[in-house]
Design a protein around this motif. Structure first.
Motif, PDB file in Angstrom:
ATOM      1  N   PRO A 130      35.890  26.135  58.509  1.00  0.00           N
ATOM      2  CA  PRO A 130      36.458  26.773  57.322  1.00  0.00           C
ATOM      3  C   PRO A 130      37.118  25.749  56.412  1.00  0.00           C
ATOM      4  O   PRO A 130      37.473  24.651  56.851  1.00  0.00           O
ATOM      5  N   GLN A 131      37.267  26.111  55.147  1.00  0.00           N
ATOM      6  CA  GLN A 131      37.809  25.187  54.154  1.00  0.00           C
ATOM      7  C   GLN A 131      39.252  25.532  53.819  1.00  0.00           C
ATOM      8  O   GLN A 131      39.570  26.677  53.487  1.00  0.00           O
ATOM      9  N   TYR A 132      40.111  24.515  53.897  1.00  0.00           N
ATOM     10  CA  TYR A 132      41.514  24.665  53.505  1.00  0.00           C
ATOM     11  C   TYR A 132      41.671  24.023  52.134  1.00  0.00           C
ATOM     12  O   TYR A 132      41.288  22.869  51.920  1.00  0.00           O
ATOM     13  N   ASP A 133      42.218  24.776  51.183  1.00  0.00           N
ATOM     14  CA  ASP A 133      42.339  24.232  49.840  1.00  0.00           C
ATOM     15  C   ASP A 133      43.275  25.107  49.011  1.00  0.00           C
ATOM     16  O   ASP A 133      43.801  26.108  49.498  1.00  0.00           O
ATOM     17  N   VAL A 134      43.430  24.720  47.748  1.00  0.00           N
ATOM     18  CA  VAL A 134      44.273  25.450  46.800  1.00  0.00           C
ATOM     19  C   VAL A 134      43.377  26.125  45.764  1.00  0.00           C
ATOM     20  O   VAL A 134      42.451  25.502  45.227  1.00  0.00           O
ATOM     21  N   ILE A 135      43.643  27.381  45.481  1.00  0.00           N
ATOM     22  CA  ILE A 135      42.904  28.095  44.444  1.00  0.00           C
ATOM     23  C   ILE A 135      43.372  27.602  43.076  1.00  0.00           C
ATOM     24  O   ILE A 135      44.572  27.565  42.799  1.00  0.00           O
ATOM     25  N   VAL A 136      42.427  27.223  42.216  1.00  0.00           N
ATOM     26  CA  VAL A 136      42.794  26.785  40.867  1.00  0.00           C
ATOM     27  C   VAL A 136      42.340  27.776  39.795  1.00  0.00           C
ATOM     28  O   VAL A 136      42.804  27.719  38.655  1.00  0.00           O
ATOM     29  N   ARG A 137      41.417  28.666  40.159  1.00  0.00           N
ATOM     30  CA  ARG A 137      40.952  29.681  39.215  1.00  0.00           C
ATOM     31  C   ARG A 137      40.632  30.938  39.981  1.00  0.00           C
ATOM     32  O   ARG A 137      40.049  30.876  41.070  1.00  0.00           O
ATOM     33  N   ALA A 138      41.024  32.104  39.446  1.00  0.00           N
ATOM     34  CA  ALA A 138      40.771  33.376  40.128  1.00  0.00           C
ATOM     35  C   ALA A 138      40.496  34.454  39.095  1.00  0.00           C
ATOM     36  O   ALA A 138      41.267  34.624  38.150  1.00  0.00           O
ATOM     37  N   THR A 139      39.390  35.177  39.288  1.00  0.00           N
ATOM     38  CA  THR A 139      39.001  36.232  38.360  1.00  0.00           C
ATOM     39  C   THR A 139      38.592  37.465  39.147  1.00  0.00           C
ATOM     40  O   THR A 139      37.767  37.378  40.059  1.00  0.00           O
ATOM     41  N   VAL A 140      39.161  38.608  38.793  1.00  0.00           N
ATOM     42  CA  VAL A 140      38.804  39.861  39.457  1.00  0.00           C
ATOM     43  C   VAL A 140      37.376  40.233  39.069  1.00  0.00           C
ATOM     44  O   VAL A 140      36.991  40.133  37.901  1.00  0.00           O
ATOM     45  N   ILE A 141      36.586  40.638  40.039  1.00  0.00           N
ATOM     46  CA  ILE A 141      35.209  41.051  39.790  1.00  0.00           C
ATOM     47  C   ILE A 141      35.011  42.474  40.281  1.00  0.00           C
ATOM     48  O   ILE A 141      35.554  42.886  41.297  1.00  0.00           O
ATOM     49  N   MET A 142      34.213  43.225  39.528  1.00  0.00           N
ATOM     50  CA  MET A 142      33.907  44.603  39.889  1.00  0.00           C
ATOM     51  C   MET A 142      32.415  44.689  40.185  1.00  0.00           C
ATOM     52  O   MET A 142      31.581  44.188  39.432  1.00  0.00           O
ATOM     53  N   ALA A 143      32.066  45.328  41.277  1.00  0.00           N
ATOM     54  CA  ALA A 143      30.672  45.417  41.681  1.00  0.00           C
ATOM     55  C   ALA A 143      29.958  46.635  41.107  1.00  0.00           C
ATOM     56  O   ALA A 143      28.769  46.799  41.278  1.00  0.00           O
ATOM     57  N   GLY A 144      30.684  47.509  40.401  1.00  0.00           N
ATOM     58  CA  GLY A 144      30.075  48.720  39.876  1.00  0.00           C
ATOM     59  C   GLY A 144      29.990  49.830  40.898  1.00  0.00           C
ATOM     60  O   GLY A 144      29.407  50.884  40.637  1.00  0.00           O
ATOM     61  N   ILE A 145      30.544  49.588  42.072  1.00  0.00           N
ATOM     62  CA  ILE A 145      30.556  50.593  43.135  1.00  0.00           C
ATOM     63  C   ILE A 145      31.994  51.076  43.306  1.00  0.00           C
ATOM     64  O   ILE A 145      32.912  50.258  43.409  1.00  0.00           O
ATOM     65  N   PRO A 146      32.233  52.389  43.311  1.00  0.00           N
ATOM     66  CA  PRO A 146      33.609  52.895  43.454  1.00  0.00           C
ATOM     67  C   PRO A 146      34.320  52.313  44.664  1.00  0.00           C
ATOM     68  O   PRO A 146      33.744  52.221  45.755  1.00  0.00           O
ATOM     69  N   HIS A 147      35.577  51.925  44.442  1.00  0.00           N
ATOM     70  CA  HIS A 147      36.443  51.394  45.498  1.00  0.00           C
ATOM     71  C   HIS A 147      35.903  50.100  46.111  1.00  0.00           C
ATOM     72  O   HIS A 147      36.176  49.803  47.276  1.00  0.00           O
ATOM     73  N   TYR A 148      35.099  49.373  45.362  1.00  0.00           N
ATOM     74  CA  TYR A 148      34.571  48.117  45.891  1.00  0.00           C
ATOM     75  C   TYR A 148      34.684  47.037  44.819  1.00  0.00           C
ATOM     76  O   TYR A 148      34.005  47.083  43.805  1.00  0.00           O
ATOM     77  N   SER A 149      35.578  46.105  45.040  1.00  0.00           N
ATOM     78  CA  SER A 149      35.797  45.034  44.083  1.00  0.00           C
ATOM     79  C   SER A 149      36.245  43.801  44.849  1.00  0.00           C
ATOM     80  O   SER A 149      36.328  43.805  46.071  1.00  0.00           O
ATOM     81  N   GLY A 150      36.536  42.745  44.135  1.00  0.00           N
ATOM     82  CA  GLY A 150      36.938  41.513  44.803  1.00  0.00           C
ATOM     83  C   GLY A 150      37.436  40.474  43.825  1.00  0.00           C
ATOM     84  O   GLY A 150      37.774  40.786  42.685  1.00  0.00           O
ATOM     85  N   MET A 151      37.467  39.227  44.305  1.00  0.00           N
ATOM     86  CA  MET A 151      37.976  38.125  43.497  1.00  0.00           C
ATOM     87  C   MET A 151      36.993  36.969  43.545  1.00  0.00           C
ATOM     88  O   MET A 151      36.493  36.599  44.608  1.00  0.00           O
ATOM     89  N   ASP A 152      36.689  36.444  42.380  1.00  0.00           N
ATOM     90  CA  ASP A 152      35.864  35.244  42.258  1.00  0.00           C
ATOM     91  C   ASP A 152      36.830  34.070  42.138  1.00  0.00           C
ATOM     92  O   ASP A 152      37.594  34.003  41.174  1.00  0.00           O
ATOM     93  N   ILE A 153      36.833  33.157  43.115  1.00  0.00           N
ATOM     94  CA  ILE A 153      37.816  32.078  43.122  1.00  0.00           C
ATOM     95  C   ILE A 153      37.140  30.714  43.120  1.00  0.00           C
ATOM     96  O   ILE A 153      36.020  30.555  43.603  1.00  0.00           O
ATOM     97  N   THR A 154      37.830  29.758  42.549  1.00  0.00           N
ATOM     98  CA  THR A 154      37.397  28.361  42.572  1.00  0.00           C
ATOM     99  C   THR A 154      38.501  27.540  43.206  1.00  0.00           C
ATOM    100  O   THR A 154      39.672  27.676  42.838  1.00  0.00           O
TER     101      THR A 154
END
Length: 324
Positions: A130-154
């Motif tokens: 696994p990778q240990y690191d610091v998040i520098v960018r984070a954007t909420v993403i929606m999959a178009g499915i009810p109650h299902y979403s997440g975060m796109d991180i760099t």
């Protein structure tokens, strides 16, 4: 004594009349944001030493190199489960991965001695660590499915992941509830993911900042994940990578009060308490937030009535994270 300080401050503020306007053409553009890696990773096999350290023989690089790793106060986790591990239980000859931060001191002795920030142990053969690191960018993403979403991180090394709400997300050593919405810029994470960048498990470490300042791929400036400035409001006046951001727009978006003091320049307050003050054309900030550094990376600049500071300097003074 107080009188002479005011005279000096007034003279410095007067210099604002001589500060050239910032070139609008130097604003950041789409794709301009390039993360700065926060960690160096070394790996190899280890053996316990009589003095309590671990002798690591690295498995990468030509020629291979030895290190003495000190483990007191170091986070030591199992590479598969993420559970804490006692240093005494690490087996001689086993493979470990060590993360060294930008501020990690490495001695000039032979072999070099270092205290890593994190050790991953009990690494199976051919296992994707696994990778240990610091998040520098984070954007909420929606999959178009009810109650299902997440975060796109760099992460700081530029690696991108998607963390959906059904991923296993746990805090380090606490029972606090965390979700993908807690994966904000400045958050340290340990990330298990597949080859497509889909995270299955994330350990979230304590957040150390009052908030975050970040850029998206189009050069927009975000404060605590909310747009605070468009690319046209940002400047790179010196032709290098230093990004200058408007003090008022950023500080007010972070919840602080900003005003102008004729003697001490820009004044940023947290309620009734002064956080810091700085005059244009100077690299010296005054106040509690500036107590641990004598000067800034660049001067405070003014153009068209707007004062600017280098993004990293302003983030530091505000107690916020800036990863770029």
């Amino acid at each position: 004594m107080k009188f002479s300080v005011k005279l000096i401050a007034a003279a410095l503020c007067a210099a604002m009349l001589c500060v050239p306007a910032l070139a609008a053409a130097s604003a950041t553009g789409a794709g301009a944001y390039v993360p700065n890696p926060q960690y160096t990773v070394i790996s190899g096999t280890v053996a316990h030493q009589k003095d309590g350290g671990l002798l690591m023989s690295t498995s990468t690089g030509e020629p291979t190199e030895d290190y003495i790793l000190w483990t007191e106060g170091v986070m030591i986790l199992d590479a598969v489960s993420g559970e804490p591990v006692d240093a005494k239980s690490i087996k001689d000859g086993s493979t470990v991965y060590a993360w060294l931060g930008a501020q990690t001191a490495v001695t000039m002795s032979l072999p070099p001695q270092v205290t890593p920030e994190l050790l991953l142990v009990n690494v199976p053969a051919d296992y994707k660590v696994p990778q240990y690191d610091v998040i520098v960018r984070a954007t909420v993403i929606m999959a178009g499915i009810p109650h299902y979403s997440g975060m796109d991180i760099t992460l700081s090394d530029g690696t991108a992941y998607q963390v959906w709400e059904d991923a296993q997300i746990t805090p380090y050593l606490t029972r606090n509830r965390v979700t993908y919405q807690d994966l904000l810029p400045g958050t340290r994470v340990l990330m298990w993911a597949d080859d497509k960048g889909q995270a299955s498990k994330v350990i979230v470490f304590p957040y150390e900042y009052k908030g975050s300042i970040s850029l998206d791929g189009y050069g927009r400036l975000y404060v605590n994940s909310v747009v605070a400035a468009e690319p046209s409001a940002l400047r790179r006046p010196y032709g290098d990578e230093r990004l200058y951001v408007p003090i008022r727009a950023v500080a007010e978006a972070a919840g602080y009060d900003v005003s102008w003091d004729k003697e001490f320049g820009v004044t940023v307050k947290d309620g009734s308490d002064i956080l810091f003050q700085i005059c244009p054309d100077t690299k010296l900030a005054h106040g509690p937030a500036a107590a641990d550094r004598h000067s800034l990376a660049g001067p405070c600049l003014i153009a068209n009535g707007v004062t600017y500071l280098e993004a990293g300097d302003l983030a530091h003074l505000l107690g916020m994270f800036y990863g770029g």
